[in-house]
Design a protein around this motif. Sequence first.
Motif, PDB file in Angstrom:
ATOM      1  N   GLN A  94       0.607  -3.017  16.010  1.00 26.18           N
ATOM      2  CA  GLN A  94       0.301  -3.587  14.700  1.00 26.18           C
ATOM      3  C   GLN A  94      -1.072  -4.235  14.711  1.00 26.18           C
ATOM      4  O   GLN A  94      -1.485  -4.807  15.711  1.00 26.18           O
ATOM      5  CB  GLN A  94       1.324  -4.666  14.320  1.00 26.18           C
ATOM      6  N   TYR A 124      -5.096   4.581   2.379  1.00 27.33           N
ATOM      7  CA  TYR A 124      -4.088   4.396   1.351  1.00 27.33           C
ATOM      8  C   TYR A 124      -4.414   5.184   0.088  1.00 27.33           C
ATOM      9  O   TYR A 124      -5.577   5.381  -0.251  1.00 27.33           O
ATOM     10  CB  TYR A 124      -3.985   2.918   0.974  1.00 27.33           C
ATOM     11  N   GLN A 136      -7.831   3.213  10.853  1.00 27.85           N
ATOM     12  CA  GLN A 136      -8.225   4.263   9.915  1.00 27.85           C
ATOM     13  C   GLN A 136      -7.015   4.729   9.117  1.00 27.85           C
ATOM     14  O   GLN A 136      -7.078   4.947   7.917  1.00 27.85           O
ATOM     15  CB  GLN A 136      -8.841   5.438  10.666  1.00 27.85           C
ATOM     16  N   GLY A 137      -5.877   4.863   9.823  1.00 28.57           N
ATOM     17  CA  GLY A 137      -4.650   5.285   9.157  1.00 28.57           C
ATOM     18  C   GLY A 137      -4.065   4.188   8.287  1.00 28.57           C
ATOM     19  O   GLY A 137      -3.424   4.457   7.288  1.00 28.57           O
ATOM     20  N   GLY A 138      -4.268   2.947   8.681  1.00 24.87           N
ATOM     21  CA  GLY A 138      -3.842   1.834   7.847  1.00 24.87           C
ATOM     22  C   GLY A 138      -2.393   1.433   7.991  1.00 24.87           C
ATOM     23  O   GLY A 138      -1.900   0.646   7.210  1.00 24.87           O
ATOM     24  N   MET A 139      -1.681   1.994   8.972  1.00 26.12           N
ATOM     25  CA  MET A 139      -0.299   1.543   9.150  1.00 26.12           C
ATOM     26  C   MET A 139       0.039   1.451  10.632  1.00 26.12           C
ATOM     27  O   MET A 139      -0.693   1.953  11.485  1.00 26.12           O
ATOM     28  CB  MET A 139       0.669   2.475   8.437  1.00 26.12           C
ATOM     29  N   ALA A 167       2.567  -4.701   3.258  1.00 28.07           N
ATOM     30  CA  ALA A 167       3.468  -3.644   3.736  1.00 28.07           C
ATOM     31  C   ALA A 167       2.917  -2.302   3.283  1.00 28.07           C
ATOM     32  O   ALA A 167       2.150  -2.237   2.326  1.00 28.07           O
ATOM     33  CB  ALA A 167       4.879  -3.844   3.196  1.00 28.07           C
ATOM     34  N   VAL A 168       3.307  -1.250   4.000  1.00 26.65           N
ATOM     35  CA  VAL A 168       2.880   0.100   3.641  1.00 26.65           C
ATOM     36  C   VAL A 168       4.119   0.939   3.367  1.00 26.65           C
ATOM     37  O   VAL A 168       4.977   1.093   4.232  1.00 26.65           O
ATOM     38  CB  VAL A 168       2.047   0.751   4.766  1.00 26.65           C
ATOM     39  N   ALA A 221       0.838  -1.200   0.000  1.00 28.66           N
ATOM     40  CA  ALA A 221       0.000   0.000   0.000  1.00 28.66           C
ATOM     41  C   ALA A 221       0.873   1.251   0.000  1.00 28.66           C
ATOM     42  O   ALA A 221       1.983   1.239   0.529  1.00 28.66           O
ATOM     43  CB  ALA A 221      -0.898   0.000   1.235  1.00 28.66           C
ATOM     44  N   ASN A 245      -3.101  10.567   6.163  1.00 23.71           N
ATOM     45  CA  ASN A 245      -3.109   9.497   7.159  1.00 23.71           C
ATOM     46  C   ASN A 245      -4.524   8.978   7.411  1.00 23.71           C
ATOM     47  O   ASN A 245      -4.914   8.693   8.539  1.00 23.71           O
ATOM     48  CB  ASN A 245      -2.476   9.952   8.472  1.00 23.71           C
TER      49      ASN A 245
END
Lengths: 327, 124
Positions: free
Chosen positions: B113, A214, B98-101, B121-122, A205, A211
Amino acid sequence: MAIGVLIVMLAVGVLCACQASPAAYTRTVFAMDTVFTLTAYGSSEVLDALQSIVEDTEARYSVTRATSLVGRLNQAGQCALEEEDEALLRRALDYAAITEGAFDLTVYPLVRAWGFTTEQYRVPTAAALAEILPLVGYEQVQLDAGLASVPHGVQVDLGGIAKGYCGELLRAECARRGVTSAVFNLGGNVQTVGAKPDGSPWRVAIQSAENTGYVGVLSATDVAVVTSGAYERYFEQDGVRYGHILDPHTGYPVVNELVSVTVVGSEGAQCDAYATALYVMGVDEARAFCRAHDVQALLVDDAHTVWVSAALADSFQPHGDYRKEVL
Amino acid sequence: MSKVRTWVWVALVAGLAVLCAVLCVVWWFFRPTGTLAYVYVDGQCVYSVDLSAVQEPYTYEVTTDYGTNVLYIVPGDMRVEEADCHDHTCVRQGWLRQGGMDLVCLPHHLVVQCAQSDVDAVAR
């Protein structure tokens, strides 16, 4: 009897089909002022070697360690180089030359002036920047038969390619040890090794600047995926946001329509350098550079357009309101 | 005699195949479907939570030799609410899902995590 053997083989086949894919082994390493997540499939033993490579790379090239190659070069003005170090420095100089200084390994005095090294942020005066700018310029770094030298005041920083280079070393170590499936997140630089254990590409991604999810997801196999953008490291003063990526030509933080740049390729160090350089160039110059030098990239602008190299167009899927255009 | 042995083998294999199929079906129905989040310090898991099972918001304090991070956990998501680190980047990162990482506090060597992710992976 023959039927019996056949049946046993069938049974073994059925059982094998039921087996789970190789186990994932993960290690977290804090290095290079960030966090590395190393995941290898099918081998836990390789993690020790991979961690050693990360730590060794930091020890060799950290600009803040007086004992590193870079530290010694910056203090003494010259430094003897091993073959590997000279090759890396030469590559860094090549990237600087081909990008006409948009990526520059001598930008460190500017980075210090803005306080990005110590997080004691400040906006330097125009006069202060004018004094520093003559110290910035990759042409001032001399490489000659195992010796690197810089004029007084010029400082080298390989931080712009060290993580990408580290990814190359990690991938090579996996190849040496027969590890065919691994993924490393090196503080936001992604290095993939082979494909996923089931043979499908890795899903990488691209983080959005806001933030909130993606930009999209890229299918990637055995490549580095490196993103540059100033949306994470910045400071604000008097209502103005100052990002950490500086234009080596002006001394000021880059301000253009680009929000982030992602470069995809087999050489992590090159991806690292080009991601920074393309961000500095801005969208039009970056698109032209990618076409001229066959660079595979995703350029995200502030209108949520993702300019995608033709070779990546099919493997990138935008999310939300991001839309892709072939650059 | 030979025919009888053949049928024994066939029955054996058929039994194994059925067993495999049953195990696969059982795994499918009982596989973990929650949204597990793990909190690591120096790579060691110090706390885990199934975010999908959280009913009411609560805070969880992680204190180590490095310092303290206060996690705010709500149904389906979590973030770092407070920290006594010097940069507070972990707080500014916002929500985990929400941020995804991963949420990262470098000074405190803390990583949060989410186990269930649709990406490997981001890049950032």
